[in-house]
Design a protein around this motif. Structure first.
Motif, mmCIF file in Angstrom:
data_model
loop_
_atom_site.group_PDB
_atom_site.id
_atom_site.type_symbol
_atom_site.label_atom_id
_atom_site.label_comp_id
_atom_site.label_asym_id
_atom_site.label_seq_id
_atom_site.Cartn_x
_atom_site.Cartn_y
_atom_site.Cartn_z
ATOM 1 N N ARG A 137 0.839 -1.194 0.000
ATOM 2 C CA ARG A 137 0.000 0.000 0.000
ATOM 3 C C ARG A 137 0.874 1.244 0.000
ATOM 4 O O ARG A 137 2.003 1.230 0.527
ATOM 5 C CB ARG A 137 -0.932 0.048 1.220
ATOM 6 N N LEU A 174 5.930 5.774 9.515
ATOM 7 C CA LEU A 174 4.929 4.798 9.105
ATOM 8 C C LEU A 174 5.469 3.808 8.075
ATOM 9 O O LEU A 174 4.999 2.676 7.987
ATOM 10 C CB LEU A 174 3.701 5.505 8.520
ATOM 11 N N ASP A 176 7.130 0.977 6.137
ATOM 12 C CA ASP A 176 7.705 -0.299 6.559
ATOM 13 C C ASP A 176 7.885 -1.252 5.387
ATOM 14 O O ASP A 176 7.901 -2.464 5.555
ATOM 15 C CB ASP A 176 6.834 -0.948 7.644
ATOM 16 N N SER A 177 7.995 -0.709 4.159
ATOM 17 C CA SER A 177 8.115 -1.560 2.981
ATOM 18 C C SER A 177 8.908 -0.829 1.912
ATOM 19 O O SER A 177 9.076 0.401 1.965
ATOM 20 C CB SER A 177 6.713 -1.922 2.468
ATOM 21 N N VAL A 207 3.817 0.855 2.659
ATOM 22 C CA VAL A 207 3.609 0.022 3.844
ATOM 23 C C VAL A 207 3.162 -1.371 3.392
ATOM 24 O O VAL A 207 2.758 -1.565 2.248
ATOM 25 C CB VAL A 207 2.553 0.629 4.804
ATOM 26 N N GLN A 208 3.241 -2.336 4.306
ATOM 27 C CA GLN A 208 2.793 -3.686 3.999
ATOM 28 C C GLN A 208 1.301 -3.684 3.666
ATOM 29 O O GLN A 208 0.553 -2.811 4.102
ATOM 30 C CB GLN A 208 3.055 -4.612 5.188
ATOM 31 N N ASP A 210 -1.148 -5.360 4.725
ATOM 32 C CA ASP A 210 -2.077 -5.465 5.850
ATOM 33 C C ASP A 210 -1.883 -4.358 6.877
ATOM 34 O O ASP A 210 -2.481 -4.400 7.959
ATOM 35 C CB ASP A 210 -1.952 -6.833 6.520
ATOM 36 N N THR A 211 -1.055 -3.357 6.592
ATOM 37 C CA THR A 211 -0.844 -2.248 7.514
ATOM 38 C C THR A 211 -2.009 -1.265 7.407
ATOM 39 O O THR A 211 -2.344 -0.802 6.321
ATOM 40 C CB THR A 211 0.476 -1.518 7.224
ATOM 41 N N SER A 212 -2.604 -0.944 8.539
ATOM 42 C CA SER A 212 -3.714 0.013 8.545
ATOM 43 C C SER A 212 -3.170 1.429 8.490
ATOM 44 O O SER A 212 -2.238 1.785 9.222
ATOM 45 C CB SER A 212 -4.569 -0.170 9.805
ATOM 46 N N ALA A 213 -3.768 2.251 7.632
ATOM 47 C CA ALA A 213 -3.348 3.643 7.509
ATOM 48 C C ALA A 213 -4.200 4.510 8.425
ATOM 49 O O ALA A 213 -5.404 4.263 8.577
ATOM 50 C CB ALA A 213 -3.501 4.110 6.062
#
Length: 289
Positions: A137, A174, A176-177, A207-208, A210-213
Motif C-alpha cells: 500500500r 509509518l 515499513d516496505s 507500507v505492507q 495489511d498495515t492500517s493507515a
C-alpha cells in the motif's frame, strides 16, 4: 515495439475515417493498448488521439481546398456529425475555418505521417534492476494535479509545501516496505500522457498490504508484480525527467518488458540541501512482453 508502433501508424492511415480498434491491434501484436499508447505518446511527443486528429484534418484540408463537395459531406466522411464540430476541429489544427481555407487556399498546417525508427545510441548506460514485489500500500497525502512534462510541477510543489514539516517525520515513521523513504507517487495517469490531463499525486510512504493507515491519510492499494527500477544521480529534476524519457526511447525498445497499469513511484535516496541535485529511484510497473 518499433514495428508495433509503425503498424499502429499504418492502421491510422487505413482507418482515418473510422473508429480505431487500438486494443484489437495491440492484442494481435502481442502487447497491450496501455503500453502501446504510453510508448506512442513518449516517442511521438503527442498523444495518439492528437496525432489522429491532426492526420484527419490534414487529409480533410485537401478535400476542402479542392471544393468538389459541400462541407457537410466532407465533415461526415471524416467522422463528424455536423459542420460546426468539423469546423472546430479544423480550426484547432489549421488556425482557420474550412470556409476561409476554401476561399483563400490556406493557411494549412500539415501533419506528416509518422515513421518510427530505432537509432543506435545508448552511449549512457542505464542503471536498472527488476524487482518482484508482493502487494503493498501507498499511504500519504494525495491531490489531483495537472500533468506537466518539463520542469518542476508547481501544483505538486504547492501540495508538498502545504504539508507541515512534522508530518514528513510522521510519514517516515509509518513506512515499513520498499520502496523506502518518502515517495513521490503518480497514479491514474492518462495513457496518452496528455499535457494538462489530471493525475493523482501522493506524497507518502510504502507500507505492507495489511498495515492500517491512519484515517487522515489517503491510500493506494498496489497489486503484486514486477517493477523496473531506474537509479539516477544528477541535477534535479532534469536528470530524473531525462531518464524517464529514456525509458521509452532506449530501455523498453531494447528489453523484453512492457508497462502495465499502476502507479509510477520516485524515491529520493539522497539530495543536496537546496534540492538542486539528487539521487533517485524511478519505479515503473512492468510485465514480460
Amino acid at each position: 515495439m518499433i514495428s508495433a508502433l509503425n503498424r499502429l501508424v499504418d492502421l491510422v492511415e487505413e482507418q482515418l475515417t473510422q473508429e480505431l480498434d487500438i486494443g484489437g491491434l495491440a492484442g494481435a501484436l502481442g502487447t497491450t493498448e496501455y503500453h502501446l499508447r504510453r510508448m506512442f505518446s513518449s516517442l511521438a511527443a503527442m498523444p495518439l488521439s492528437e496525432y489522429v486528429r491532426r492526420r484527419r484534418m490534414t487529409v480533410a484540408a485537401a478535400d476542402v481546398v479542392r471544393g468538389e463537395e459541400d462541407l457537410l459531406s466532407i465533415a461526415v466522411r471524416h467522422g463528424y456529425g455536423s459542420t460546426e464540430a468539423f469546423g472546430r476541429a479544423f480550426r484547432a489544427v489549421h488556425g482557420a475555418t474550412p470556409g476561409q481555407v476554401r476561399r483563400d487556399g490556406g493557411p494549412l498546417r500539415t501533419q506528416p505521417q509518422l515513421r518510427f525508427r530505432l537509432t543506435v545510441e545508448g552511449s549512457t548506460p542505464m542503471d536498472t534492476r527488476i524487482v518482484d514485489r508482493p502487494a503493498f500500500r501507498l499511504v500519504g497525502h494525495a491531490a489531483r494535479v495537472p500533468l506537466i512534462h518539463q520542469g518542476i510541477n508547481p501544483h505538486i510543489q504547492q501540495h508538498i509545501n502545504a504539508i507541515p514539516p512534522q508530518e514528513h517525520s510522521r510519514l517516515k515513521g509509518l513506512g515499513d516496505s520498499d520502496p523506502a523513504g518518502l515517495l513521490q507517487v503518480c497514479d491514474d495517469v492518462d495513457p496518452d500522457g496528455t499535457e494538462g490531463s489530471e493525475l493523482t499525486y501522493l506524497h507518502g510512504v510504502a507500507v505492507q498490504q495489511d498495515t492500517s493507515a491512519p484515517g487522515d491519510l489517503d491510500a493506494i492499494d498496489v497489486p503484486g508484480g514486477k517493477w523496473a527500477v531506474f537509479r539516477t544521480t544528477g541535477a534535479h529534476p532534469q536528470t530524473l525527467q531525462q531518464t524517464w524519457a529514456a525509458t521509452a526511447t532506449d530501455w523498453f525498445p531494447s528489453n523484453p518488458w512492457r508497462l502495465r497499469p499502476g502507479p509510477s513511484i520516485v524515491a529520493i535516496l539522497d539530495r543536496s540541501p537546496d534540492f538542486s541535485t539528487a539521487t533517485c529511484e524511478l519505479w515503473l510497473p512492468v510485465e514480460p512482453e
